[in-house]
Design an enzyme around this catalytic site. Structure first.
Site, PDB file in Angstrom:
ATOM      1  N   LYS A 140     -12.744  18.553 -12.908  1.00 32.67           N
ATOM      2  CA  LYS A 140     -11.581  19.185 -11.989  1.00 32.67           C
ATOM      3  C   LYS A 140     -10.592  17.886 -11.628  1.00 32.67           C
ATOM      4  CE  LYS A 140     -14.050  18.741  -7.579  1.00 32.67           C
ATOM      5  NZ  LYS A 140     -15.054  19.447  -6.806  1.00 32.67           N
ATOM      6  N   TYR A 181       7.297  -6.427   3.087  1.00 33.30           N
ATOM      7  CA  TYR A 181       7.751  -5.551   4.115  1.00 33.30           C
ATOM      8  C   TYR A 181       7.200  -5.780   5.726  1.00 33.30           C
ATOM      9  CZ  TYR A 181      10.317  -2.778   0.756  1.00 33.30           C
ATOM     10  OH  TYR A 181      11.156  -2.333  -0.556  1.00 33.30           O
TER      11      TYR A 181
HETATM   12  C1  LIG Z   1     -16.132  19.107  -6.964  1.00 37.70           C
HETATM   13  C2  LIG Z   1     -17.511  19.717  -7.012  1.00 37.70           C
HETATM   14  C3  LIG Z   1     -18.892  19.278  -7.484  1.00 37.70           C
HETATM   15  C4  LIG Z   1     -19.049  17.868  -7.748  1.00 37.70           C
HETATM   16  O1  LIG Z   1     -19.446  17.043  -6.879  1.00 37.70           O
HETATM   17  P1  LIG Z   1     -19.727  15.668  -7.015  1.00 37.70           P
HETATM   18  O2  LIG Z   1     -20.078  15.124  -5.509  1.00 37.70           O
HETATM   19  O3  LIG Z   1     -18.501  14.923  -7.327  1.00 37.70           O
HETATM   20  O4  LIG Z   1     -20.986  15.547  -7.876  1.00 37.70           O
HETATM   21  C5  LIG Z   1     -19.809  20.261  -7.448  1.00 37.70           C
HETATM   22  N1  LIG Z   1     -19.596  21.567  -7.082  1.00 37.70           N
HETATM   23  C6  LIG Z   1     -18.371  21.899  -6.422  1.00 37.70           C
HETATM   24  C7  LIG Z   1     -18.422  23.347  -6.088  1.00 37.70           C
HETATM   25  C8  LIG Z   1     -17.330  20.989  -6.415  1.00 37.70           C
HETATM   26  O5  LIG Z   1     -16.240  21.491  -5.905  1.00 37.70           O
END
Ligand SMILES: *Cc1c(COP(=O)(O)O)cnc(C)c1O
Length: 359
Positions: A35, A251
């Protein structure tokens, strides 16, 4: 030397090593979580690579749009959509063969409109974000029977696998009770463990959902799996000059030189994903030396103290990565800016050119 002013090198060999090490440790096949553009690594390139790995059973994305992007790139693995389904997304699920993670009765209703009524079902065992409660099982059992819905997988999620052992172990217990009561004929996959979660025993689970660790960042200090950095972020020095004792830098002049200094400007600022909160706190690596970020980080540039370092215009500064004995991780930056490595990782912006390295 690279052409672009800033690059994120994506090392696919390291990704392969990491995911193999995780698989060998957990001894479970993997849902690779890609994702948010594969946590900033580029979902299409990462997805194409993972598409060829046998022990990767699914790819996981957050939204239907993200799943569509992978299918349009001809990626074939089954894809689950963690964020579930909305009514207006039914066509995308049907046209691109995506599997929704169903976590409430509104979503369960939409499944009737899917050509292929395959789903993963999500239960809330303590995260309190998405998921049915254990008390919903009776109603779910009836609905899935009446509507011929095929539950291919059942999942839950850990909020605190990295910090709360007792809570996490109790979640596994609740999850086991849910699995026992659920009447799902063709149930193939059961999964609750994320990157941090693989340190827990879950014998009745047969998949793990891995994001962070696959990209080479440890979710806990004593992580039992050896990991390698997948992304190295680098930017070029575009200017070098001397400044005099007493002069202010960048800045608001939040840094004042306490001696005559030599400073370098690198082509990387907060618009590239370097948190402004790192101003006067962070470091980069230049020619195998750590060098301090001084003054406020600006949108497109940051200023580095190179008083004691030999460097010329065009040299590279490593923002995330390693050289010689020096190393900077996403976690290092997160610790200095009061956030988590995930946020820094997926915040490396589009302007930073992704260069795929296959070795
Ligand atoms: C993002 C996500 C993961 C992955 O988690 P990590 O800590 O990056 O391994 C797993 N399950 C769900 C439901 C997630 O949203």
């Amino acid at each position: 030397m690279f052409l672009h002013r800033s690059i994120a090198e994506i090392n696919l060999e390291n990704l392969k090593k990491n995911i193999t090490n995780i698989y060998n440790y957990a001894k479970k096949e993997i849902i690779a979580v890609i994702k948010a553009d594969a946590y900033g690594h580029g979902a299409v390139n990462i997805g194409r690579f993972l598409d060829k790995i046998d022990f990767v059973k699914y790819l996981a994305v957050a939204t239907a749009e993200e799943g569509k992007e992978l299918r349009e790139a001809n990626i074939k693995k089954p894809i689950i959509v963690l964020g579930g389904i909305l009514k207006e997304e039914i066509d995308i699920f049907n046209n691109f063969n995506l599997v929704p993670v169903i976590s409430n009765f509104y979503q369960l209703e939409q499944v009737k409109s899917l050509k292929n009524r395959n789903i993963h079902l999500k239960f809330d065992t303590g995260m309190h974000r998405l998921g049915f409660y254990k008390e919903d099982i009776e109603k779910i059992n009836k609905l899935i029977f009446d509507n011929c819905i095929n539950i291919e997988g059942v999942m839950s999620h850990f909020p605190s696998a990295d910090i709360d052992k007792e809570f996490t172990e109790n979640q596994i217990k609740i999850f086991q009770e849910i699995i026992n009561q659920l009447k799902a004929k063709n149930l193939k996959y059961i999964h609750i463990q994320n990157s941090a979660g693989i340190i827990y025993n879950c014998d009745f689970c047969n998949l793990i959902r891995i994001g962070l660790a696959m990209y080479g960042e440890k979710p806990i200090k004593d992580y039992p799996v050896e990991l390698n950095q997948v992304m190295q972020v680098k930017a070029k020095i575009i200017s070098i000059k001397d400044i005099k004792k007493g002069e202010g830098i960048s800045y608001c002049h939040t840094f004042k030189a306490d001696k005559d200094m030599k400073i370098a400007v690198i082509s990387f600022g907060y618009a590239d994903g370097l948190p402004r909160a790192l101003s006067n706190k962070g470091e980069v690596i230049i020619n195998n030396n750590k060098a301090k970020i001084i003054g406020n980080i600006t949108m497109d540039m940051s200023i580095i103290d190179i008083t004691d370092i030999d460097a010329v215009i065009g040299d590279e500064a490593i923002i995330i990565g390693s050289a010689g004995n020096q190393k900077i991780t996403f976690t290092d930056i997160a610790n200095l800016t009061n956030t988590i490595p995930y946020e820094i990782m997926c915040g490396i912006s589009k302007r930073v050119y992704r260069e795929i390295i296959t070795e």
